[in-house]
Structure formats: C-alpha cells, structure tokens
Design a protein around this motif. Structure first.
Motif, PDB file in Angstrom:
ATOM      1  N   ALA A   1       0.827  -1.212   0.000  1.00  0.00           N
ATOM      2  CA  ALA A   1       0.000   0.000   0.000  1.00  0.00           C
ATOM      3  C   ALA A   1       0.857   1.255   0.000  1.00  0.00           C
ATOM      4  CB  ALA A   1      -0.930  -0.002   1.211  1.00  0.00           C
ATOM      5  N   ALA A   2       2.060   1.153   0.551  1.00  0.00           N
ATOM      6  CA  ALA A   2       2.969   2.301   0.607  1.00  0.00           C
ATOM      7  C   ALA A   2       3.715   2.511  -0.706  1.00  0.00           C
ATOM      8  CB  ALA A   2       3.956   2.126   1.748  1.00  0.00           C
ATOM      9  N   GLY A   3       3.471   1.635  -1.691  1.00  0.00           N
ATOM     10  CA  GLY A   3       4.063   1.828  -3.007  1.00  0.00           C
ATOM     11  C   GLY A   3       5.109   0.817  -3.413  1.00  0.00           C
ATOM     12  N   ASP A   4       5.303  -0.243  -2.628  1.00  0.00           N
ATOM     13  CA  ASP A   4       6.287  -1.270  -2.983  1.00  0.00           C
ATOM     14  C   ASP A   4       5.699  -2.181  -4.068  1.00  0.00           C
ATOM     15  OD1 ASP A   4       8.165  -3.284  -3.173  1.00  0.00           O
ATOM     16  OD2 ASP A   4       8.482  -3.454  -1.017  1.00  0.00           O
ATOM     17  N   ASP A   5       6.069  -1.921  -5.323  1.00  0.00           N
ATOM     18  CA  ASP A   5       5.525  -2.685  -6.447  1.00  0.00           C
ATOM     19  C   ASP A   5       6.193  -4.040  -6.636  1.00  0.00           C
ATOM     20  OD1 ASP A   5       3.694  -0.703  -7.104  1.00  0.00           O
ATOM     21  OD2 ASP A   5       5.123   0.358  -8.390  1.00  0.00           O
ATOM     22  N   SER A   6       7.176  -4.347  -5.794  1.00  0.00           N
ATOM     23  CA  SER A   6       7.859  -5.640  -5.926  1.00  0.00           C
ATOM     24  C   SER A   6       7.085  -6.754  -5.234  1.00  0.00           C
ATOM     25  CB  SER A   6       9.273  -5.553  -5.343  1.00  0.00           C
ATOM     26  OG  SER A   6       9.228  -5.419  -3.925  1.00  0.00           O
ATOM     27  N   ILE A   7       5.970  -6.398  -4.569  1.00  0.00           N
ATOM     28  CA  ILE A   7       5.170  -7.371  -3.820  1.00  0.00           C
ATOM     29  C   ILE A   7       3.852  -7.627  -4.534  1.00  0.00           C
ATOM     30  CG2 ILE A   7       3.925  -7.786  -1.650  1.00  0.00           C
ATOM     31  CD1 ILE A   7       6.040  -5.994  -0.289  1.00  0.00           C
ATOM     32  N   LEU A   8       3.473  -8.896  -4.627  1.00  0.00           N
ATOM     33  CA  LEU A   8       2.186  -9.271  -5.205  1.00  0.00           C
ATOM     34  C   LEU A   8       1.495 -10.253  -4.262  1.00  0.00           C
ATOM     35  CD1 LEU A   8       0.541  -8.682  -7.798  1.00  0.00           C
ATOM     36  CD2 LEU A   8       1.491 -10.779  -8.765  1.00  0.00           C
ATOM     37  N   ILE A   9       0.303  -9.901  -3.805  1.00  0.00           N
ATOM     38  CA  ILE A   9      -0.487 -10.773  -2.925  1.00  0.00           C
ATOM     39  C   ILE A   9      -1.411 -11.598  -3.806  1.00  0.00           C
ATOM     40  CG2 ILE A   9      -1.947 -10.865  -0.878  1.00  0.00           C
ATOM     41  CD1 ILE A   9       0.639  -9.298  -0.414  1.00  0.00           C
ATOM     42  N   ILE A  10      -1.324 -12.926  -3.705  1.00  0.00           N
ATOM     43  CA  ILE A  10      -2.045 -13.801  -4.636  1.00  0.00           C
ATOM     44  C   ILE A  10      -3.009 -14.728  -3.909  1.00  0.00           C
ATOM     45  CG2 ILE A  10      -1.816 -15.615  -6.371  1.00  0.00           C
ATOM     46  CD1 ILE A  10       0.921 -14.469  -7.050  1.00  0.00           C
ATOM     47  N   ASP A  11      -4.274 -14.636  -4.279  1.00  0.00           N
ATOM     48  CA  ASP A  11      -5.304 -15.589  -3.854  1.00  0.00           C
ATOM     49  C   ASP A  11      -5.303 -16.716  -4.876  1.00  0.00           C
ATOM     50  OD1 ASP A  11      -7.622 -17.002  -3.240  1.00  0.00           O
ATOM     51  OD2 ASP A  11      -8.725 -15.205  -2.647  1.00  0.00           O
ATOM     52  N   SER A  12      -4.868 -17.904  -4.454  1.00  0.00           N
ATOM     53  CA  SER A  12      -4.695 -19.035  -5.380  1.00  0.00           C
ATOM     54  C   SER A  12      -5.961 -19.859  -5.576  1.00  0.00           C
ATOM     55  CB  SER A  12      -3.585 -19.964  -4.860  1.00  0.00           C
ATOM     56  OG  SER A  12      -2.348 -19.297  -4.834  1.00  0.00           O
ATOM     57  N   ARG A  13      -7.074 -19.423  -5.008  1.00  0.00           N
ATOM     58  CA  ARG A  13      -8.297 -20.224  -5.066  1.00  0.00           C
ATOM     59  C   ARG A  13      -9.035 -20.046  -6.387  1.00  0.00           C
ATOM     60  NH1 ARG A  13     -11.630 -18.121  -0.233  1.00  0.00           N
ATOM     61  NH2 ARG A  13     -10.875 -16.154  -1.117  1.00  0.00           N
ATOM     62  N   THR A  14      -9.921 -20.978  -6.642  1.00  0.00           N
ATOM     63  CA  THR A  14     -10.771 -20.874  -7.828  1.00  0.00           C
ATOM     64  C   THR A  14     -11.797 -19.757  -7.615  1.00  0.00           C
ATOM     65  OG1 THR A  14     -12.101 -22.670  -6.872  1.00  0.00           O
ATOM     66  CG2 THR A  14     -10.497 -23.264  -8.590  1.00  0.00           C
ATOM     67  N   PRO A  15     -12.284 -19.165  -8.720  1.00  0.00           N
ATOM     68  CA  PRO A  15     -13.175 -17.996  -8.608  1.00  0.00           C
ATOM     69  C   PRO A  15     -14.414 -18.205  -7.752  1.00  0.00           C
ATOM     70  CG  PRO A  15     -12.370 -18.221 -10.856  1.00  0.00           C
ATOM     71  CD  PRO A  15     -11.917 -19.453 -10.122  1.00  0.00           C
ATOM     72  N   ASP A  16     -14.951 -19.433  -7.689  1.00  0.00           N
ATOM     73  CA  ASP A  16     -16.149 -19.661  -6.877  1.00  0.00           C
ATOM     74  C   ASP A  16     -15.880 -19.388  -5.406  1.00  0.00           C
ATOM     75  OD1 ASP A  16     -14.453 -21.935  -7.049  1.00  0.00           O
ATOM     76  OD2 ASP A  16     -16.013 -23.212  -6.206  1.00  0.00           O
ATOM     77  N   TRP A  17     -14.674 -19.705  -4.940  1.00  0.00           N
ATOM     78  CA  TRP A  17     -14.290 -19.408  -3.563  1.00  0.00           C
ATOM     79  C   TRP A  17     -13.988 -17.924  -3.387  1.00  0.00           C
ATOM     80  CZ3 TRP A  17     -14.826 -21.761   0.889  1.00  0.00           C
ATOM     81  CH2 TRP A  17     -14.950 -23.155   0.940  1.00  0.00           C
ATOM     82  N   VAL A  18     -13.288 -17.345  -4.351  1.00  0.00           N
ATOM     83  CA  VAL A  18     -12.910 -15.933  -4.255  1.00  0.00           C
ATOM     84  C   VAL A  18     -14.144 -15.036  -4.200  1.00  0.00           C
ATOM     85  CG1 VAL A  18     -11.639 -14.053  -5.378  1.00  0.00           C
ATOM     86  CG2 VAL A  18     -10.738 -16.373  -5.453  1.00  0.00           C
ATOM     87  N   SER A  19     -15.211 -15.450  -4.897  1.00  0.00           N
ATOM     88  CA  SER A  19     -16.436 -14.635  -4.941  1.00  0.00           C
ATOM     89  C   SER A  19     -17.073 -14.470  -3.566  1.00  0.00           C
ATOM     90  CB  SER A  19     -17.451 -15.271  -5.898  1.00  0.00           C
ATOM     91  OG  SER A  19     -17.901 -16.525  -5.402  1.00  0.00           O
ATOM     92  N   LYS A  20     -16.697 -15.340  -2.613  1.00  0.00           N
ATOM     93  CA  LYS A  20     -17.237 -15.247  -1.257  1.00  0.00           C
ATOM     94  C   LYS A  20     -16.475 -14.252  -0.393  1.00  0.00           C
ATOM     95  CE  LYS A  20     -18.804 -20.066  -1.410  1.00  0.00           C
ATOM     96  NZ  LYS A  20     -18.802 -21.380  -0.733  1.00  0.00           N
ATOM     97  N   GLY A  21     -15.374 -13.743  -0.911  1.00  0.00           N
ATOM     98  CA  GLY A  21     -14.585 -12.777  -0.158  1.00  0.00           C
ATOM     99  C   GLY A  21     -13.110 -13.137  -0.171  1.00  0.00           C
ATOM    100  N   THR A  22     -12.261 -12.102  -0.201  1.00  0.00           N
ATOM    101  CA  THR A  22     -10.816 -12.326  -0.227  1.00  0.00           C
ATOM    102  C   THR A  22     -10.121 -11.266   0.615  1.00  0.00           C
ATOM    103  OG1 THR A  22      -8.905 -12.711  -1.673  1.00  0.00           O
ATOM    104  CG2 THR A  22     -10.402 -10.921  -2.294  1.00  0.00           C
ATOM    105  N   ILE A  23      -8.814 -11.387   0.751  1.00  0.00           N
ATOM    106  CA  ILE A  23      -8.022 -10.406   1.492  1.00  0.00           C
ATOM    107  C   ILE A  23      -7.859  -9.158   0.632  1.00  0.00           C
ATOM    108  CG2 ILE A  23      -5.739  -9.933   2.470  1.00  0.00           C
ATOM    109  CD1 ILE A  23      -5.554 -12.903   3.188  1.00  0.00           C
ATOM    110  N   PRO A  24      -8.131  -7.980   1.158  1.00  0.00           N
ATOM    111  CA  PRO A  24      -8.013  -6.753   0.372  1.00  0.00           C
ATOM    112  C   PRO A  24      -6.640  -6.585  -0.269  1.00  0.00           C
ATOM    113  CG  PRO A  24      -9.138  -6.305   2.433  1.00  0.00           C
ATOM    114  CD  PRO A  24      -8.631  -7.707   2.525  1.00  0.00           C
ATOM    115  N   SER A  25      -6.655  -6.187  -1.524  1.00  0.00           N
ATOM    116  CA  SER A  25      -5.501  -5.925  -2.406  1.00  0.00           C
ATOM    117  C   SER A  25      -4.923  -7.192  -3.032  1.00  0.00           C
ATOM    118  CB  SER A  25      -4.386  -5.112  -1.720  1.00  0.00           C
ATOM    119  OG  SER A  25      -3.539  -5.921  -0.949  1.00  0.00           O
TER     120      SER A  25
END
Length: 218
Positions: free
Chosen positions: A99-123
């Motif tokens: 959030a502070a601008g470090d573009d070297s970090i990527l947060i990845i939700d590895s779940r299938t879309p049906d699970w992600v549609s129920k909610g995920t970690i912001p960003s």
C-alpha cells in the motif's frame, strides 16, 4: 445566564470530543499498537481491521473442522525449502508495504473464482491454481508465460527464464487443509521461480476469518 450558557456549551463540547475519542479507539485491535491497515483494492481504499463485535462467530464456510482427505489434507508447516511460511501479522506487513508503493510485492489468492467470490483479502489478485498447474485442464503454456512475464516480472533471455527481477509473491488459499496455494507454489518452483521470493500464508482465509479481519468481495 451568559456564564451558565458558556459552561453548558463547554460541557457539551468536551462530552462530544470524548465520545469521538472513544469511537476512534477500537476495543479489538490487531496488536496493542496497531488498530488498522489501509490498502487499495481495485482502486478503492479499504481499511483492514478486526470485527468489533466481540460476540462475532466465524463464517459458516470455514466452520467445518473436518473435510475428506484426500483432497483436503493438512499441509505441512514448511512446504518447500526456501519458501517461508507466515502468519497474519507478516501478511499485514506485506499489505502495508504494498500500500505504501512497494511494487515488488504481489499478494495472490490461489483459489478458484467460486471461492474468491465469497470474499478475499483486500488488495489480493486472483491467480487460480488451475492456471499454473500443468496437469490442470485450464493450463495453457502461453497464458502461463503471460502471467510470469506481465504479472510476476520474470523475463526470457535466450529461451531461459530469468527471475532476477521477479516479484515477491505472497500466496494463500482457504487454510491449513487447502492445497490450492501449495499447488501454485510447487508449480512455480518447478518452473524455476526462486523459492526465497515466495511467502506462504498457511492459515489462509480460515485463519483470517477466525481473527475477524476485513475481507472484500471481488
């Protein structure tokens, strides 16, 4: 009369100030010194904090204690040599840095879309395990190349993958019994992605919900 009115106004002012102060100081913090973390999700500011309802219960999707194994078997604490396992505070630190601008970090939700549609970690961004796992019916080599280069920052030099400028990946799925992020991680390491650039939030959404932390819908 003027003095009485002045005193009454002062009492009301300080009472309101005190009430505002109480409202700004949550009873349920993340740590003693940390109440919230602000991040960007799809261009919108999201405040990550814990649920203030001290009678709140975990979401039903994560209330089950037992699922058939296989495939829902408990994952080890140390997934692969070099890959670091993290908890909620470390995940929040990555979120703050991003959030502070470090573009070297990527947060990845590895779940299938049906699970992600129920909610995920912001960003977090969704890159399902089915996209990177070679035995998956959704696996497309050209799409994988696009993910590695355009999203992860890797490059190809003389037909050889170069990960020297690749991003730090922080990956998660549903919890200690979920194999979706481990599958993504193993696939990436087998392709040559540096293990030391991969972090695994083993607790995943189950632990995130259990801590009462903020989620967002896609």
């Amino acid at each position: 009369m003027l003095n009485k009115a002045l005193v009454l106004s002062s009492i009301i002012f300080f009472t309101l100030q005190a009430q505002v102060g109480v409202a700004q100081e949550p009873e349920v913090k993340i740590t003693e010194k940390l109440a919230e973390v602000k991040v960007k999700h799809n261009g919108q500011t999201v405040i990550i904090k814990r649920n203030q309802d001290q009678q709140n219960r975990i979401d039903e999707d994560f209330a089950l204690t037992s699922r058939a194994c296989p495939p829902f078997c408990l994952q080890p604490m140390n997934l692969l040599p070099g890959v670091k396992t993290i908890g909620e505070l470390e995940m929040l630190d990555f979120l703050k840095r991003k959030a502070a601008g470090d573009d070297s970090i990527l947060i990845i939700d590895s779940r299938t879309p049906d699970w992600v549609s129920k909610g995920t970690i912001p960003s977090a961004v969704n890159i399902p395990w089915t996209k990177l796992f070679p035995q998956s019916s959704s696996f497309e080599p050209l799409e994988v190349e696009g993910i590695l280069t355009l999203r992860f920052g890797a490059s190809v030099v003389d037909t050889i993958w170069d990960f020297s400028h690749a991003k730090t990946l922080v990956m998660f799925c549903n919890g200690p019994w979920c194999g979706q992020s481990p599958t993504n991680i193993k696939a990436l390491v087998s392709m040559g992605y540096p293990a030391h650039k991969i972090y695994w939030y083993r607790g995943g959404m189950q632990a995130w919900h259990a801590a009462g932390l903020t989620t967002v819908n896609p």
